[in-house]
Scaffold this active site. Structure first.
Site, mmCIF file in Angstrom:
data_model
loop_
_atom_site.group_PDB
_atom_site.id
_atom_site.type_symbol
_atom_site.label_atom_id
_atom_site.label_comp_id
_atom_site.label_asym_id
_atom_site.label_seq_id
_atom_site.Cartn_x
_atom_site.Cartn_y
_atom_site.Cartn_z
ATOM 1 N N CYS A 128 0.830 -1.209 0.000
ATOM 2 C CA CYS A 128 0.000 0.000 0.000
ATOM 3 C C CYS A 128 0.868 1.265 0.000
ATOM 4 O O CYS A 128 0.684 2.152 -0.836
ATOM 5 C CB CYS A 128 -0.951 -0.020 1.191
ATOM 6 S SG CYS A 128 -0.191 -0.527 2.755
HETATM 7 N N1 LIG Z 1 -4.223 -4.153 5.411
HETATM 8 C C1 LIG Z 1 -3.703 -3.484 4.391
HETATM 9 O O1 LIG Z 1 -3.949 -2.282 4.197
HETATM 10 C C2 LIG Z 1 -2.802 -4.192 3.423
HETATM 11 C C3 LIG Z 1 -2.383 -3.496 2.280
HETATM 12 C C4 LIG Z 1 -1.536 -4.150 1.352
HETATM 13 C C5 LIG Z 1 -1.135 -5.446 1.594
HETATM 14 N N2 LIG Z 1 -1.547 -6.093 2.731
HETATM 15 C C6 LIG Z 1 -1.104 -7.471 2.927
HETATM 16 O O2 LIG Z 1 -2.220 -8.330 2.710
HETATM 17 C C7 LIG Z 1 -2.133 -9.475 3.555
HETATM 18 C C8 LIG Z 1 -3.411 -9.570 4.374
HETATM 19 O O3 LIG Z 1 -3.521 -8.389 5.179
HETATM 20 P P1 LIG Z 1 -4.790 -8.098 6.102
HETATM 21 O O4 LIG Z 1 -4.629 -6.690 6.548
HETATM 22 O O5 LIG Z 1 -6.046 -8.509 5.414
HETATM 23 O O6 LIG Z 1 -4.500 -9.107 7.337
HETATM 24 P P2 LIG Z 1 -5.528 -9.647 8.446
HETATM 25 O O7 LIG Z 1 -6.658 -8.700 8.599
HETATM 26 O O8 LIG Z 1 -4.697 -9.943 9.638
HETATM 27 O O9 LIG Z 1 -6.075 -11.020 7.813
HETATM 28 C C9 LIG Z 1 -5.251 -12.157 7.670
HETATM 29 C C10 LIG Z 1 -6.060 -13.327 7.136
HETATM 30 O O10 LIG Z 1 -5.220 -14.484 7.048
HETATM 31 C C11 LIG Z 1 -5.747 -15.545 7.876
HETATM 32 N N3 LIG Z 1 -4.602 -16.208 8.510
HETATM 33 C C12 LIG Z 1 -3.814 -15.744 9.514
HETATM 34 N N4 LIG Z 1 -2.813 -16.634 9.790
HETATM 35 C C13 LIG Z 1 -2.989 -17.690 8.950
HETATM 36 C C14 LIG Z 1 -2.309 -18.912 8.752
HETATM 37 N N5 LIG Z 1 -1.230 -19.245 9.484
HETATM 38 N N6 LIG Z 1 -2.773 -19.771 7.810
HETATM 39 C C15 LIG Z 1 -3.866 -19.472 7.071
HETATM 40 N N7 LIG Z 1 -4.562 -18.324 7.215
HETATM 41 C C16 LIG Z 1 -4.121 -17.424 8.136
HETATM 42 C C17 LIG Z 1 -6.651 -14.843 8.879
HETATM 43 O O11 LIG Z 1 -7.636 -15.758 9.359
HETATM 44 P P3 LIG Z 1 -8.352 -15.561 10.827
HETATM 45 O O12 LIG Z 1 -8.835 -14.144 10.870
HETATM 46 O O13 LIG Z 1 -9.474 -16.553 10.777
HETATM 47 O O14 LIG Z 1 -7.332 -15.854 11.845
HETATM 48 C C18 LIG Z 1 -7.243 -13.723 8.019
HETATM 49 O O15 LIG Z 1 -8.269 -14.239 7.195
HETATM 50 C C19 LIG Z 1 -0.881 -9.258 4.444
HETATM 51 O O16 LIG Z 1 0.191 -9.991 3.919
HETATM 52 C C20 LIG Z 1 -0.626 -7.760 4.336
HETATM 53 O O17 LIG Z 1 0.735 -7.418 4.507
HETATM 54 C C21 LIG Z 1 -2.382 -5.497 3.626
#
Ligand SMILES: NC(=O)c1ccc[n+]([C@@H]2O[C@H](COP(=O)([O-])OP(=O)(O)OC[C@H]3O[C@@H](n4cnc5c(N)ncnc54)[C@H](OP(=O)(O)O)[C@@H]3O)[C@@H](O)[C@H]2O)c1
Length: 354
Positions: A159
């Site tokens: 981002c």
């Molecule tokens: N947030 C942003 O603005 C943003 C922007 C660009 C890129 N990203 C990237 O996108 C990715 C997701 O970000 P997010 O913000 O959506 O994260 P998040 O809200 O923490 O969601 C993570 C997801 O992955 C699942 N998960 C966690 N540990 C796992 C494991 N060991 N095995 C399988 N599933 C697992 C979680 O399931 P549960 O909830 O059921 O535990 C949840 O569905 C990250 O790599 C982040 O760096 C995020």
């Protein structure tokens, strides 16, 4: 594109997180896709409505564990991988190993760095899928759409990095600024840190305050160095400092550039020309700057260029929604390119204001 104009079968790994929810928001009304598989970790076994009540009116598959998924039987045309960094390499290797015809867009940082040694240095562990890294295409759509079109695996940019790259890459390519004199001062909303509970992200720790973090060593520096070096045609090491601001969505980058070869108005002209036909990059009139509220919930990046009162310098401001253009919106944009759909399909939301 799926045969006979059928809807593409889509899976979302990590559908119970913030970027997962944003993917669902964008994919539910998308006319060319059908959501057939959703995974979660702690929330596996729940319905999507249990986790995100806003999706209760829609018919969606239940959240299931990623473990033991039968990727071949799932028959996905494309999977979005919205898992924490470090978990994704193995997950995508398993998916593409079992179902080689499936395409994948990874939202994590796991496939963004082409140099495996740099990956190991910045992330503290060896890459778990080096063969797949070789075929991964870095998916800053406006710059790499010709490669994205042919890719099986796209590494969706970060981002912060999208917000800084869209204004700076055309200027570096045009040799309009000094590559050694770039300072990116970026501020992000709290959803950038994901949904998992962390003490430092409590309301009482973040509200009524504002702070820098990752000072001098944030991992997005590696991605910026990689892409700025490619644009400049020589090594670039960038100065970048992220800040956390108590709002839900949005990134604002204030970027200081020096060593201008021409007037600040000329930088503006370069960006206007470069993005004249881009649906998701809007260059504001010279001297005006964007706000995060102008792009909230949309797939847009707004860019403004202003003169510094010191000769040879300019100030650029760039704003996007970290969950949309900074993650899930750009991921859907890449999906559209990969599956042969018009790039704007499902992404024409106007910003939500107020
Ligand atoms: N947030 C942003 O603005 C943003 C922007 C660009 C890129 N990203 C990237 O996108 C990715 C997701 O970000 P997010 O913000 O959506 O994260 P998040 O809200 O923490 O969601 C993570 C997801 O992955 C699942 N998960 C966690 N540990 C796992 C494991 N060991 N095995 C399988 N599933 C697992 C979680 O399931 P549960 O909830 O059921 O535990 C949840 O569905 C990250 O790599 C982040 O760096 C995020």
């Amino acid at each position: 594109m799926p045969a006979n104009d059928k809807k593409a079968k889509i899976g979302v790994l990590g559908a119970s997180g913030y970027t997962g929810a944003e993917l669902l928001r964008l994919l539910i009304p998308h006319p060319k896709v059908e959501i057939v598989l959703l995974t979660a970790d702690r929330r596996a076994g729940k319905t999507v409505a249990d986790v995100f009540p806003q999706f209760a009116p829609y018919d969606l598959p239940a959240l299931r564990s990623i473990d033991g998924a039968d990727w071949k039987a799932a028959g996905l045309d494309l999977a979005f991988c919205a898992l924490p960094h470090g978990t994704t390499q193995k997950a995508i290797a398993a998916l593409l190993g079992a179902a080689p015809a499936t395409k994948a867009v990874d939202l994590s940082a796991d496939f963004r760095l082409a140099d495996l040694a740099a990956y190991e240095r910045w992330y503290g562990h060896a890459h778990a899928a080096p063969e797949l890294q070789k075929e991964a295409v870095y998916g800053l759509t406006e710059i790499y759409r010709h490669k994205v079109k042919a890719a099986r695996l796209v590494a969706n940019p970060g981002c912060y990095t999208t917000c800084a790259q869209l204004p700076l890459i055309p200027l570096l390519k045009a040799k309009a600024i000094d590559p050694d004199e770039i300072v990116v001062d970026a501020k992000s909303g709290m959803t950038g840190a994901g949904r998992a509970a962390k003490e430092e992200m409590l309301f009482s720790e973040v509200s009524e305050g504002f702070h820098a973090y990752g000072v001098g060593h944030h991992r997005h520096m590696a991605e910026l160095d990689q892409e700025f070096s490619l644009a400049a045609g020589r090594e670039v090491i960038v100065s970048f400092t992220p800040h956390l601001t108590p709002m839900n969505r949005g990134i604002l980058s204030t970027i200081y550039v020096r060593g201008l070869k021409a007037q600040p108005q000329d930088l503006h002209a370069v960006l206007l020309k470069c993005y004249a036909k881009e649906p998701f990059v809007h260059v504001l009139p010279f001297g005006t700057v964007p706000q995060t509220r102008h792009v909230r919930g949309s797939n847009m990046t707004f860019i403004g260029v202003a003169a510094d009162r010191i000769a040879g310098r300019a100030i650029i401001c760039s704003a996007l929604d970290n969950l949309t253009k900074g993650a899930s919106g750009q991921a859907v944009q890449n999906m559209n390119v990969m599956l042969g759909y018009p790039e704007t399909t499902g992404l024409e939301q106007v910003a939500l204001f107020p």
